[in-house]
Design a protein around this motif. Structure first.
Motif, PDB file in Angstrom:
ATOM      1  N   LEU A  33     -63.700   9.775 -42.492  1.00 59.19           N
ATOM      2  CA  LEU A  33     -62.247   9.953 -42.450  1.00 59.19           C
ATOM      3  C   LEU A  33     -61.583   8.644 -43.187  1.00 59.19           C
ATOM      4  CD1 LEU A  33     -62.297  11.224 -38.675  1.00 59.19           C
ATOM      5  CD2 LEU A  33     -62.488  12.447 -40.762  1.00 59.19           C
ATOM      6  N   ILE A  34     -60.287   8.986 -43.568  1.00 60.56           N
ATOM      7  CA  ILE A  34     -59.349   7.901 -43.740  1.00 60.56           C
ATOM      8  C   ILE A  34     -58.164   8.087 -43.087  1.00 60.56           C
ATOM      9  CG2 ILE A  34     -58.003   7.714 -45.915  1.00 60.56           C
ATOM     10  CD1 ILE A  34     -60.081   6.517 -47.042  1.00 60.56           C
ATOM     11  N   PRO A  35     -57.689   7.273 -42.529  1.00 65.76           N
ATOM     12  CA  PRO A  35     -56.651   7.411 -41.540  1.00 65.76           C
ATOM     13  C   PRO A  35     -55.330   7.310 -42.239  1.00 65.76           C
ATOM     14  CG  PRO A  35     -57.259   5.088 -41.285  1.00 65.76           C
ATOM     15  CD  PRO A  35     -58.163   5.792 -42.414  1.00 65.76           C
ATOM     16  N   LEU A  36     -54.930   6.414 -43.166  1.00 65.61           N
ATOM     17  CA  LEU A  36     -53.752   6.169 -43.423  1.00 65.61           C
ATOM     18  C   LEU A  36     -53.456   5.615 -44.825  1.00 65.61           C
ATOM     19  CD1 LEU A  36     -50.629   5.904 -43.248  1.00 65.61           C
ATOM     20  CD2 LEU A  36     -51.503   4.102 -41.609  1.00 65.61           C
ATOM     21  N   LEU A  37     -52.785   6.153 -45.711  1.00 65.83           N
ATOM     22  CA  LEU A  37     -52.374   5.373 -46.893  1.00 65.83           C
ATOM     23  C   LEU A  37     -51.011   5.992 -47.215  1.00 65.83           C
ATOM     24  CD1 LEU A  37     -55.718   6.208 -48.514  1.00 65.83           C
ATOM     25  CD2 LEU A  37     -54.758   3.902 -48.292  1.00 65.83           C
ATOM     26  N   ILE A  38     -50.002   4.939 -47.268  1.00 65.62           N
ATOM     27  CA  ILE A  38     -48.655   5.298 -47.114  1.00 65.62           C
ATOM     28  C   ILE A  38     -47.774   5.219 -48.435  1.00 65.62           C
ATOM     29  CG2 ILE A  38     -47.551   3.353 -46.248  1.00 65.62           C
ATOM     30  CD1 ILE A  38     -46.111   5.061 -44.351  1.00 65.62           C
ATOM     31  N   SER A  50     -39.851  15.408 -51.861  1.00 68.12           N
ATOM     32  CA  SER A  50     -41.084  16.031 -51.494  1.00 68.12           C
ATOM     33  C   SER A  50     -41.905  15.110 -50.528  1.00 68.12           C
ATOM     34  CB  SER A  50     -41.781  16.248 -52.904  1.00 68.12           C
ATOM     35  OG  SER A  50     -42.242  14.884 -53.402  1.00 68.12           O
ATOM     36  N   VAL A  51     -41.311  13.829 -50.309  1.00 70.74           N
ATOM     37  CA  VAL A  51     -42.063  12.952 -49.418  1.00 70.74           C
ATOM     38  C   VAL A  51     -41.299  12.238 -48.389  1.00 70.74           C
ATOM     39  CG1 VAL A  51     -43.994  12.401 -51.129  1.00 70.74           C
ATOM     40  CG2 VAL A  51     -42.068  10.928 -50.801  1.00 70.74           C
ATOM     41  N   GLY A  79     -47.469  10.757 -47.886  1.00 68.63           N
ATOM     42  CA  GLY A  79     -46.438  11.303 -48.809  1.00 68.63           C
ATOM     43  C   GLY A  79     -47.491  12.280 -49.637  1.00 68.63           C
ATOM     44  N   ILE A  80     -48.419  12.615 -49.534  1.00 70.54           N
ATOM     45  CA  ILE A  80     -49.390  13.284 -50.479  1.00 70.54           C
ATOM     46  C   ILE A  80     -49.944  14.489 -49.623  1.00 70.54           C
ATOM     47  CG2 ILE A  80     -51.625  13.162 -51.698  1.00 70.54           C
ATOM     48  CD1 ILE A  80     -51.369  10.426 -52.133  1.00 70.54           C
ATOM     49  N   PHE A  81     -49.599  15.707 -50.153  1.00 75.03           N
ATOM     50  CA  PHE A  81     -49.673  16.867 -49.481  1.00 75.03           C
ATOM     51  C   PHE A  81     -50.647  17.911 -50.204  1.00 75.03           C
ATOM     52  CE2 PHE A  81     -45.501  15.380 -47.966  1.00 75.03           C
ATOM     53  CZ  PHE A  81     -45.897  15.330 -46.518  1.00 75.03           C
TER      54      PHE A  81
END
Length: 347
Positions: free
Chosen positions: A8-13, A20-21, A40-42
């Motif tokens: 898992l990777i929890p967070l990159l912002i 869109s973000v 902000g990556i969907f």
């Protein structure tokens, strides 16, 4: 052989300013959000490259497409919590590259989305369960025999989420308090408001945590063998648990008959009493100081030793020779007081 590891990777912002973000301004960072929202990556197709690195070793490895797809599908819904970090990032990091740039997630620290004053960092972190799952990333890095040189450190320093008070006299002390992690983020848009009883509990509880070098006030309570009840006051449903913890520590009292009045406004003499009781957790607080205020008679007899102690240690000041004990107390005044208290108890 191609690696096949689930993790898992929890967070990159990212702070892209587009529809869109999420584009956060200085006072609307949420307390928590999912990894996809924070990032902000969907769609995984937005990720052009990913690496795992350790800046101390100045080494990195490339992630495979399968690993990128795997972590994004597993991590998109992980809930992340807003934190203020006093230390710079270190250790193993995952670096995500998109058309808009690169962000880094540090296993031991989270993701820095910007600054919070001059020396503290605004970050988001996974909870303990998800953070533990992320140690698979460190295993991947350590088990890879072939590593490349030169992965740089990626941190966000181009945005400061610490909003300044409008009153110039309060700006320097707020900056100084924020540098010690003493300014809760929720307070940055209410500096001139009168501080409530609940808010003062939050402020003092946070100071206890920082001064004692604990991750949370809950950890402080556990380390000192202090138990507390979360249903003692009938009018405190949904309030911050610091109210109950400070009550257990003998710092705050209820009004009467199980009532705390969390939204009630605190007075200066009440604040002086709470400050002294908090200081007593760290040092001896005597009661033989002398009062020199013109309005000493207006200070309640029970409050006079507290007012004398905070005044003689320059934790709280009067105005034009008066203490104004019944006057209300603003958030920025409370932050100033707590910043001075921190320096006294940690001196």
């Amino acid at each position: 052989m191609k690696r096949k590891v689930k993790f898992l990777i929890p967070l990159l912002i990212t702070l892209l300013m587009s529809v869109s973000v999420y584009a956060y301004n200085v006072v609307d960072l949420p307390e928590s959000m999912t990894m996809a929202e924070a990032l902000g990556i969907f769609d995984v197709s937005e990720i052009t490259r990913a690496t795992i690195s350790n800046p101390q070793d100045n080494k990195y490895i490339e992630m495979t497409n399968d690993e990128i797809n795997e972590f994004f599908s597993l991590a998109a819904d992980i809930k992340l919590n807003r934190t203020i970090n006093a230390t710079p990032f270190r250790g193993t990091a995952v670096n995500l590259y998109t058309e808009s740039g690169v962000q880094s997630y540090y296993l031991n620290s989270g993701v820095q989305i910007g600054m919070y004053g001059t020396v503290t960092y605004m970050c988001y972190q996974a909870d303990d369960v998800d953070a533990g799952s992320l140690m698979y990333i460190d295993t991947i890095f350590k088990d890879e025999p072939i590593k490349s040189n030169g992965e740089e450190i990626h941190v966000k320093t181009d945005r400061d989420f610490l909003k300044m008070p409008k009153d110039k006299w309060a700006q320097s002390t707020v900056k100084d308090a924020a540098a010690h992690c003493l300014v809760p983020y929720e307070f940055v848009n209410k500096y001139s408001n009168d501080i409530t009883r609940e808010e003062f509990c939050i402020l003092l509880g946070n100071m206890i945590r920082v001064a004692g070098n604990y991750v949370s006030l809950e950890d402080y309570m556990k380390a000192h063998g202090k138990a507390y009840l979360t249903n003692y006051f009938s009018d405190c449903y949904g309030v911050d648990n610091s109210v109950y913890m400070l009550y257990s520590l003998g710092i705050v009292n209820g009004k009467s008959d199980g009532i705390f009045d969390p939204d009630g406004i605190i007075t200066r003499e009440e604040a002086a009493a709470l400050v002294c009781r908090t200081a007593a957790l760290f040092r001896y607080v005597d009661d033989d100081d002398t009062l020199y205020y013109d309005d000493t008679r207006d200070i309640s007899p029970w409050a006079r030793p507290f007012v004398a102690w905070v005044s003689n240690r320059f934790i709280m000041n009067g105005t034009d020779g008066s203490f104004l004990p019944k006057k209300t107390y603003t958030v920025q005044e409370a932050i100033t007081t707590v910043n001075r208290l921190y320096k006294v108890v940690t001196r």
